[in-house]
Enzyme design. Structure first.
Site, mmCIF file in Angstrom:
data_model
loop_
_atom_site.group_PDB
_atom_site.id
_atom_site.type_symbol
_atom_site.label_atom_id
_atom_site.label_comp_id
_atom_site.label_asym_id
_atom_site.label_seq_id
_atom_site.Cartn_x
_atom_site.Cartn_y
_atom_site.Cartn_z
ATOM 1 N N ILE A 96 44.847 45.208 36.735
ATOM 2 C CA ILE A 96 43.379 45.078 36.831
ATOM 3 C C ILE A 96 42.908 45.665 38.158
ATOM 4 O O ILE A 96 41.896 46.379 38.214
ATOM 5 C CB ILE A 96 42.926 43.602 36.697
ATOM 6 C CG1 ILE A 96 43.249 43.083 35.287
ATOM 7 C CG2 ILE A 96 41.430 43.466 36.979
ATOM 8 C CD1 ILE A 96 42.904 41.618 35.060
ATOM 9 N N GLY A 97 43.666 45.387 39.221
ATOM 10 C CA GLY A 97 43.313 45.936 40.533
ATOM 11 C C GLY A 97 43.149 47.444 40.475
ATOM 12 O O GLY A 97 42.183 48.006 41.016
ATOM 13 N N ARG A 120 33.154 41.225 24.457
ATOM 14 C CA ARG A 120 33.895 41.323 23.190
ATOM 15 C C ARG A 120 33.030 40.830 22.030
ATOM 16 O O ARG A 120 33.014 41.422 20.938
ATOM 17 C CB ARG A 120 35.174 40.478 23.270
ATOM 18 C CG ARG A 120 36.234 41.085 24.168
ATOM 19 C CD ARG A 120 37.341 40.083 24.472
ATOM 20 N NE ARG A 120 38.471 40.722 25.136
ATOM 21 C CZ ARG A 120 39.423 40.078 25.787
ATOM 22 N NH1 ARG A 120 39.396 38.746 25.877
ATOM 23 N NH2 ARG A 120 40.416 40.733 26.335
ATOM 24 N N ALA A 128 45.741 43.178 44.240
ATOM 25 C CA ALA A 128 45.176 44.536 44.269
ATOM 26 C C ALA A 128 46.111 45.590 43.708
ATOM 27 O O ALA A 128 45.658 46.637 43.239
ATOM 28 C CB ALA A 128 44.805 44.886 45.714
ATOM 29 N N ALA A 129 47.430 45.324 43.737
ATOM 30 C CA ALA A 129 48.377 46.316 43.220
ATOM 31 C C ALA A 129 48.669 46.134 41.734
ATOM 32 O O ALA A 129 49.463 46.873 41.160
ATOM 33 C CB ALA A 129 49.688 46.246 44.009
ATOM 34 N N ASP A 169 34.832 38.001 27.463
ATOM 35 C CA ASP A 169 34.645 37.374 26.148
ATOM 36 C C ASP A 169 33.246 37.689 25.614
ATOM 37 O O ASP A 169 33.064 37.985 24.424
ATOM 38 C CB ASP A 169 34.842 35.858 26.275
ATOM 39 C CG ASP A 169 36.121 35.533 27.029
ATOM 40 O OD1 ASP A 169 37.195 35.839 26.505
ATOM 41 O OD2 ASP A 169 36.039 35.016 28.162
ATOM 42 N N HIS A 226 37.831 30.014 29.330
ATOM 43 C CA HIS A 226 38.366 31.348 29.001
ATOM 44 C C HIS A 226 39.752 31.141 28.395
ATOM 45 O O HIS A 226 40.772 31.277 29.067
ATOM 46 C CB HIS A 226 38.436 32.248 30.224
ATOM 47 C CG HIS A 226 39.158 33.540 29.914
ATOM 48 N ND1 HIS A 226 38.636 34.500 29.088
ATOM 49 C CD2 HIS A 226 40.367 34.002 30.287
ATOM 50 C CE1 HIS A 226 39.493 35.489 28.956
ATOM 51 N NE2 HIS A 226 40.562 35.211 29.679
HETATM 52 P P1 NAD Z 1 49.382 42.100 37.091
HETATM 53 O O1 NAD Z 1 50.621 41.270 36.947
HETATM 54 O O2 NAD Z 1 49.382 43.545 36.731
HETATM 55 O O3 NAD Z 1 48.883 42.003 38.607
HETATM 56 C C1 NAD Z 1 48.790 40.793 39.289
HETATM 57 C C2 NAD Z 1 48.991 41.118 40.754
HETATM 58 O O4 NAD Z 1 48.749 39.913 41.474
HETATM 59 C C3 NAD Z 1 50.410 41.581 41.101
HETATM 60 O O5 NAD Z 1 50.354 42.817 41.790
HETATM 61 C C4 NAD Z 1 50.944 40.452 41.975
HETATM 62 O O6 NAD Z 1 51.815 40.938 42.991
HETATM 63 C C5 NAD Z 1 49.641 39.893 42.553
HETATM 64 N N1 NAD Z 1 49.750 38.545 43.078
HETATM 65 C C6 NAD Z 1 50.461 37.509 42.605
HETATM 66 N N2 NAD Z 1 50.338 36.444 43.404
HETATM 67 C C7 NAD Z 1 49.503 36.800 44.396
HETATM 68 C C8 NAD Z 1 48.985 36.143 45.540
HETATM 69 N N3 NAD Z 1 49.335 34.886 45.823
HETATM 70 N N4 NAD Z 1 48.148 36.809 46.349
HETATM 71 C C9 NAD Z 1 47.825 38.092 46.079
HETATM 72 N N5 NAD Z 1 48.283 38.772 45.022
HETATM 73 C C10 NAD Z 1 49.101 38.143 44.188
HETATM 74 O O7 NAD Z 1 48.250 41.295 36.298
HETATM 75 P P2 NAD Z 1 46.843 41.835 35.803
HETATM 76 O O8 NAD Z 1 46.996 42.437 34.470
HETATM 77 O O9 NAD Z 1 46.173 42.599 36.885
HETATM 78 O O10 NAD Z 1 46.091 40.436 35.549
HETATM 79 C C11 NAD Z 1 45.784 39.577 36.609
HETATM 80 C C12 NAD Z 1 45.303 38.234 36.081
HETATM 81 O O11 NAD Z 1 44.088 38.369 35.357
HETATM 82 C C13 NAD Z 1 46.268 37.545 35.105
HETATM 83 O O12 NAD Z 1 46.290 36.165 35.416
HETATM 84 C C14 NAD Z 1 45.602 37.741 33.757
HETATM 85 O O13 NAD Z 1 46.001 36.752 32.831
HETATM 86 C C15 NAD Z 1 44.165 37.613 34.142
HETATM 87 N N6 NAD Z 1 43.173 38.139 33.192
HETATM 88 C C16 NAD Z 1 42.006 37.444 33.063
HETATM 89 C C17 NAD Z 1 41.021 37.909 32.218
HETATM 90 C C18 NAD Z 1 39.703 37.165 32.060
HETATM 91 O O14 NAD Z 1 38.909 37.564 31.195
HETATM 92 N N7 NAD Z 1 39.396 36.136 32.828
HETATM 93 C C19 NAD Z 1 41.230 39.071 31.485
HETATM 94 C C20 NAD Z 1 42.420 39.777 31.650
HETATM 95 C C21 NAD Z 1 43.399 39.294 32.509
HETATM 96 C C1 LMR Z 2 42.267 38.346 28.172
HETATM 97 O O1 LMR Z 2 41.339 37.642 27.765
HETATM 98 O O2 LMR Z 2 42.408 39.546 27.858
HETATM 99 C C2 LMR Z 2 43.315 37.732 29.077
HETATM 100 O O3 LMR Z 2 42.824 36.560 29.659
HETATM 101 C C3 LMR Z 2 44.570 37.486 28.323
HETATM 102 C C4 LMR Z 2 45.687 36.988 29.193
HETATM 103 O O4 LMR Z 2 46.334 36.004 28.781
HETATM 104 O O5 LMR Z 2 45.941 37.578 30.263
#
Ligand code: NAD
Ligand code: LMR
Length: 325
Positions: free
Chosen positions: A17-18, A163, A13-14, A160, A188
């Site tokens: 994306i959160g 996009r 959450a911090a 995706d 993904h």
């Molecule tokens: P970020 O690093 O800014 O935030 C991740 C947060 O998760 C951090 O605050 C961290 O402390 C927390 N965290 C880590 N382990 C944890 C746990 N066990 N329990 C609870 N919280 C935990 O990352 P972000 O930019 O918010 O991205 C998060 C994830 O989403 C990444 O894995 C990223 O690759 C993925 N993502 C997926 C897509 C998709 O389309 N599926 C797109 C963008 C990003």
């Molecule tokens: C995205 O599609 O933007 C993310 O999954 C990329 C990434 O590796 O976090």
């Protein structure tokens, strides 16, 4: 009678994306403008203070639909009575990390979270995994939740999908609303297959409105590698667009939708091995995703769907070997 709030748990959450997601949930965009919510923010201990800061800002918005916020580092507390779980927090790939290391590190997160969901979530729990590798993380969580119907575990390919809509709309100079029946197949990851052979624009098949070289050499790689392009440009992975896609996925799952894309457990359709959490063309009816049936898949598409599904099988086999499922 006052409506019981829906409990939405957000992990990570911090994180970035959160931060883009929580305010939209609290404003009613996740479930509907008349649905009150409570938020449960799950973080690792070092990030709880930052999550408290976000909660202070949520308070300061005085959202009419937000009925409570809980912040914890304990999955058993976070998922207690949860109706919707957005699993965003994950272990990012670090320099020198092999894929096996990444899968193992994430197994340590998604296994216990799946178990906590199994033991504590509400009967109607719906899970969307955003944290990468999203499809396989969803599989790990699902395998630790034997009492929850398997189809409640999904992974996000809606970003995706969006996009792909946007790239095609720009190419054809049409509004995105003109485009129907877009599909993302598979993982993904860079192997995903955005399919224009069933996509319709003004009643015509999109693949027939663009030249094959553009489809093959520009459209498919641009969509599939967009995540990496965003990281390269921003110095951080996509956040607001990822949060937006998570909102789209859950809203449509709960409220129903025509054709979109979601990674859901395969029932064997289109030759995707049963149980793999793979992206398909889907509709949502009565709160359930259903795979669109009866599509003809030509050799061009078959080859690309198979390649992405093969990657999903390899990830599944790797987490099996590591004893994570
Ligand atoms: P970020 O690093 O800014 O935030 C991740 C947060 O998760 C951090 O605050 C961290 O402390 C927390 N965290 C880590 N382990 C944890 C746990 N066990 N329990 C609870 N919280 C935990 O990352 P972000 O930019 O918010 O991205 C998060 C994830 O989403 C990444 O894995 C990223 O690759 C993925 N993502 C997926 C897509 C998709 O389309 N599926 C797109 C963008 C990003
Ligand atoms: C995205 O599609 O933007 C993310 O999954 C990329 C990434 O590796 O976090």
């Amino acid at each position: 009678m006052a409506q019981t709030p829906v409990k939405v748990t957000v992990t990570g959450a911090a994180g970035q994306i959160g931060y883009a997601l929580l305010f939209r949930i609290a404003s009613g965009q996740l479930l509907g403008a008349d649905v009150p919510v409570t938020l449960s923010l799950l973080e690792i201990p070092q990030a709880v203070k930052a999550a408290e800061g976000t909660a202070m800002e949520l308070d300061d918005c005085a959202f009419p639909l937000l009925r409570g916020i809980e912040i914890t580092d304990d999955p058993n507390v976070a998922f207690d009575g949860a109706n919707v779980a957005l699993l965003v927090g994950a272990m990012p790939r670090k320099a020198g990390m092999e894929r096996g290391d990444l899968l193992e590190a994430n197994g340590g997160i998604f296994g216990p979270q799946g178990k906590a969901i199994n033991d504590h979530a509400a009967d109607d729990i719906r899970v969307l995994v955003v944290g990468n590798p999203a499809n396989t993380n969803a599989l790990i969580a699902q395998q630790h939740a034997p009492d929850v119907p398997a189809e409640r575990f999904t992974a996000m390919t809606r970003l995706d999908h969006n996009r792909a809509l946007s790239q095609l709309a720009a190419k054809l100079q049409v509004p995105v609303t003109e485009i129907k029946k877009m599909t993302i197949w598979g993982n993904h990851s860079a192997t995903q297959y955005p399919d224009l052979f069933h996509t319709e624009v003004g009643g015509k098949i999109a693949a027939e409105l663009v030249d094959e070289a553009w489809l093959r050499d520009t459209f498919i790689p641009t969509v599939a590698k967009r995540g990496a392009a965003i990281i390269e440009a921003r110095g951080a992975s996509s956040a607001a667009s990822a949060a937006n896609a998570a909102i789209d996925h859950v809203y449509d799952w709960v409220n129903g939708t025509e054709w979109t894309s979601a990674a859901i457990p395969s029932d064997g359709s289109y030759g995707v091995p049963e149980g793999l959490i793979s992206s398909f063309p889907v509709v949502s009816r009565n709160g359930k995703w259903e795979i669109v049936q009866g599509l003809e898949i030509d050799a061009f598409s078959r080859e690309r769907i198979d390649a992405s599904v093969r990657e999903l099988e390899e990830e599944r086999d790797a987490v099996r070997q590591l004893g994570l499922i």
